[in-house]
Enzyme design. Structure first.
Site, short mmCIF file in Angstrom:
data_model
loop_
_atom_site.label_atom_id
_atom_site.label_comp_id
_atom_site.label_asym_id
_atom_site.label_seq_id
_atom_site.Cartn_x
_atom_site.Cartn_y
_atom_site.Cartn_z
CB CYS B 52 -49.35 94.25 21.00
SG CYS B 52 -48.19 94.96 21.91
CB CYS B 55 -51.18 96.66 23.60
SG CYS B 55 -50.18 98.19 22.40
CG HIS B 121 -48.02 99.09 18.88
ND1 HIS B 121 -47.41 97.56 19.80
CD2 HIS B 121 -48.14 98.19 17.71
CE1 HIS B 121 -47.15 96.64 18.77
NE2 HIS B 121 -47.19 97.20 18.24
CG ASN B 189 -32.41 93.25 22.38
OD1 ASN B 189 -31.08 93.53 22.57
ND2 ASN B 189 -32.72 92.65 23.11
CB SER B 197 -39.46 89.14 19.46
OG SER B 197 -39.40 89.38 20.71
CG HIS B 200 -46.24 98.18 23.21
ND1 HIS B 200 -46.93 98.42 22.69
CD2 HIS B 200 -45.01 98.98 24.01
CE1 HIS B 200 -47.55 99.54 24.07
NE2 HIS B 200 -46.54 99.30 24.37
CG HIS B 202 -40.10 96.06 25.65
ND1 HIS B 202 -40.29 96.03 23.39
CD2 HIS B 202 -39.61 95.17 25.25
CE1 HIS B 202 -39.52 94.49 23.39
NE2 HIS B 202 -39.24 93.89 24.45
CD GLN B 204 -36.09 91.08 27.36
OE1 GLN B 204 -35.43 90.53 28.12
NE2 GLN B 204 -35.44 91.11 26.36
CE1 TYR B 355 -8.55 88.44 10.93
CE2 TYR B 355 -9.32 90.66 11.92
CZ TYR B 355 -8.35 89.48 11.66
OH TYR B 355 -7.44 90.08 12.11
O1 LIG Z 1 -36.29 88.15 25.21
P1 LIG Z 1 -36.18 88.78 23.66
O2 LIG Z 1 -36.77 89.83 23.78
O3 LIG Z 1 -37.50 87.86 22.76
O4 LIG Z 1 -35.00 88.60 23.15
C1 LIG Z 1 -34.21 89.24 22.36
O5 LIG Z 1 -32.92 89.84 22.75
C2 LIG Z 1 -32.52 88.73 24.54
C3 LIG Z 1 -31.62 89.41 25.19
O6 LIG Z 1 -30.44 90.51 24.47
C4 LIG Z 1 -31.15 88.03 23.23
O7 LIG Z 1 -31.54 86.99 23.91
C5 LIG Z 1 -32.45 86.60 22.45
O8 LIG Z 1 -31.83 85.81 20.87
C6 LIG Z 1 -32.88 88.87 21.71
O9 LIG Z 1 -33.82 87.60 20.49
O1 LIG Z 2 -15.06 91.10 3.14
P1 LIG Z 2 -17.31 91.00 3.03
O2 LIG Z 2 -17.42 89.59 2.77
O3 LIG Z 2 -16.71 91.96 2.29
O4 LIG Z 2 -17.47 91.90 4.58
C1 LIG Z 2 -18.05 90.37 5.08
O5 LIG Z 2 -16.88 90.18 6.56
C2 LIG Z 2 -15.83 90.39 6.75
C3 LIG Z 2 -14.99 90.62 7.76
O6 LIG Z 2 -15.81 89.03 8.86
C4 LIG Z 2 -16.95 91.77 8.15
O7 LIG Z 2 -16.05 93.08 8.13
C5 LIG Z 2 -18.33 92.46 6.97
O8 LIG Z 2 -18.63 93.31 7.90
C6 LIG Z 2 -18.78 91.65 6.10
O9 LIG Z 2 -19.83 92.25 5.45
#
Ligand SMILES: O=P(O)(O)O[C@H]1O[C@H](CO)[C@@H](O)[C@H](O)[C@H]1O
Ligand SMILES: O=P(O)(O)O[C@H]1O[C@H](CO)[C@@H](O)[C@H](O)[C@H]1O
Lengths: 387, 387
Positions: B52, B55, B121, B189, B197, B200, B202, B204, B355
């Site tokens: 990691c 860590c 971790h 996230n 990803s 651990h 954390h 940002q 939608y």
């Molecule tokens: O920076 P990370 O943790 O690798 O990346 C994650 O967070 C970012 C910020 O929300 C996003 O842009 C990336 O798509 C997501 O995978």
């Molecule tokens: O109606 P479905 O295919 O079961 O559902 C999918 O499409 C919908 C419309 O974008 C969303 O609201 C649901 O979260 C998604 O799982």
């Protein structure tokens, strides 16, 4: 591309269609990936699945059975997000002023349909030649036509449509005039990564008494542009510009341009835009419907070829509202969005999460780089199509 | 709840903080689910992972090694989305008018940090008692303080902070005054479902020369509200209203309210809001930082208890810009958003897709129903915390 520097520096781009910005970080695809991977999406499906509620002859959730259909089949969603009949909502008589400011709601009525693209359980749009996509476009057009407000200038156009005379949609699908709805959103969720709960090829059609946020924002931006630029249409100017620049075009035919828009958020986002001003499906000629089918085929086949996988995406059509002022209808400009999540391979997607949700959408490769890749993977579908 | 009818009918709610609407379909959770399921997220992680890059003592992507830290550790992201130093962007001298209208861009400079929450971790915020979360809040405060424009009224507040005198952030982290940045977005996230990803613990911190879309929209809405309502703060009025209604409160302490907001999009979305007007982290007293730590603990523990899983989410803090007009700073109102994707269980999430992307965000259960569930799962963390 003249603005080469945008391949190197982090920058923001403006989306004139929505009136919002996004962050572009072209240098960022180099980071390692230890996060979630998608299923690579190999097609091992049978052409008929006895458990699928979309296959011909099978029973659906609420007991009804599907007909033995041979092209497309449309029915009212058994779990609609909006209801046709429901009590009206009136906020409590505002005992306090703050509630009416901060706890605002309004009732939404509507109808949700499901439309299957084919009786074959294992097909996708990429597997279907343009000729087989035409019945889908025709059904979209019919359903849209049948929901138009009588006062909508497009209703007249619809009435003269050959395909409506050939076969109008079943009465059970069409709401009575007393229940005129405002907007129809046609969209497809394809692939498990985009929340699709059944692989049988299908789209959804949600029709509401309100104008939803995204088309509402576009409507405002398009109207503003026309007012400020002597009646020219934003998307028509955009088509013209992209055809001059030749930097973001993926494909084109006589009637449609397929581009990775300047302001794309999703890695391989594309738009299909009509070259002439078309307000809605009913404005398309028979010839143009064929060209539209071809454009959809080009997009979905290239998507699948890109990473040699059944490429997930959400797509949707934006067009004139069912009901609205004459100006709103006239300002509308037909186009279709594709938002696919994959970024680097069949299994590594772009997540629009923390920063994107809290601050601003962010993308890694530029739309110009995406366009080059999509341009380069035309030709035959990488896999054999089992029909 | 007085508006019981909203438990039955499809409706839209208005988000006054963003100025936008969302669709609520309370009757819709009954539909069957055949789509993608998430990994249930059982914690089988070791407390130290030699591979990691977060860590203690381990090497990172670009060769540097982490110190043997004991609480938090902050460093510049090895794959930053924005760069500190880069060429300025000037659009090509506008040969044509359309480019300057439809192909707009601007350079963005900035700095991205990663902040680990603990050397261990396998921990998450839900596993850490409030006392262990305080060092994280202190580090957020220090980093934010160090980036404030000298002309920002909050800079004076920051200068008098005890915790800055105790330990200022290392100079290498602080940009020179010539590179004053506009906004700092702190976000986490958590979980593979939210694109994380590395497990651990954390967060940002992305700091940019521009004010990103989301806080910009909130800034506009908050300013408008103050102008129209004799200087009152939107979120302060909202806190007052929610405390009267008692319908969406998940938890509260002396300084913070935890609610499922009226306008929540994600199924179990919550907001932590200060009860008094606080503009930014540096406004919090030592006592309030403790209460903030408690509020974060309450949210993350309840999340984990809800479906007995390590609950994924994206969270983020909105507060005053680093640089801005005095009015902008004064209008800011400190709060934290949590956007978690799970809907029905540890493995079935809500997808915001077709939608939602094309038309309007849509949710299934009501925020009031979500609040009841989160209220009812307080108490001890369902799993043993291995420290
Ligand atoms: O920076 P990370 O943790 O690798 O990346 C994650 O967070 C970012 C910020 O929300 C996003 O842009 C990336 O798509 C997501 O995978
Ligand atoms: O109606 P479905 O295919 O079961 O559902 C999918 O499409 C919908 C419309 O974008 C969303 O609201 C649901 O979260 C998604 O799982």
């Amino acid at each position: 591309m003249p603005d080469k520097i945008l391949d190197e520096i982090s920058h923001r781009r403006y989306n004139p269609l929505k009136g919002s910005w996004l962050l572009v970080s072209p240098h960022r695809t180099k980071r390692p990936w230890q996060g979630q991977k998608e299923e690579p999406g190999v097609n091992k499906l049978p052409d008929y699945d006895p458990k699928c509620y979309l296959c011909p002859r099978n029973p659906r959730a609420q007991g009804e059975s599907n007909p033995d259909y041979s092209q497309t089949f449309v029915f009212v969603n058994d779990y609609s997000a909006v209801k046709e009949q429901q009590q009206d909502y009136e906020a409590e008589p505002s005992s306090d002023d703050l509630s009416s400011l901060l706890l605002r709601a309004e009732g939404v009525k509507g109808k949700c349909f499901v439309l299957t693209f084919s009786p074959k359980h294992h097909l996708t749009l990429a597997d279907m030649p343009a000729s087989e996509t035409i019945p889908i476009i025709e059904t979209w057009t019919r359903i849209y036509a049948a929901h138009l407000a009588p006062t909508n200038p497009l209703a007249q156009v619809a009435a003269n449509l050959d395909l409506m005379r050939r076969e109008a949609p079943p009465e059970s699908l069409v709401p009575p005039p007393s229940q005129q709805l405002r907007y129809m959103q046609i969209f497809e969720n394809k692939g498990a990564a985009m929340g699709c709960s059944n692989p049988h090829p299908h789209c959804q059609i949600w029709t509401t008494s309100t104008l939803p946020e995204e088309p509402a924002a576009e409507t405002i931006q398009m109207a503003k542009y026309r007012t400020e630029h002597s009646g020219r249409h934003l998307l028509q100017d955009y088509v013209k510009l992209e055809m001059e620049k030749q930097e973001r075009i993926v494909h084109q035919n006589e009637s449609f341009l397929v581009v990775c828009p300047w302001w794309a958020i999703w890695p391989f986002e594309v738009m299909i835009i009509t070259k002439r001003h078309v307000r809605a499906l009913v404005d398309l000629t028979e010839q143009e419907r064929l060209h539209f089918a071809e454009a959809i085929q080009e997009v979905t086949r290239r998507y699948d070829n890109l990473f040699e996988t059944s490429f997930p995406y959400s797509s949707g059509i934006h067009q004139a509202p069912l009901d609205g002022t004459d100006e709103e209808i006239e300002n509308s400009y037909f186009h279709m969005h594709f938002y696919p999540p994959l970024l680097r391979s069949a299994t590594v997607r772009k997540f629009l999460v923390g920063y994107e949700l809290m601050a601003e959408p962010q993308r890694d490769i530029t739309p110009e780089q995406a366009a080059v890749k999509l341009r380069d993977c035309g030709g035959e579908l990488y896999r054999k199509t089992l029909q």
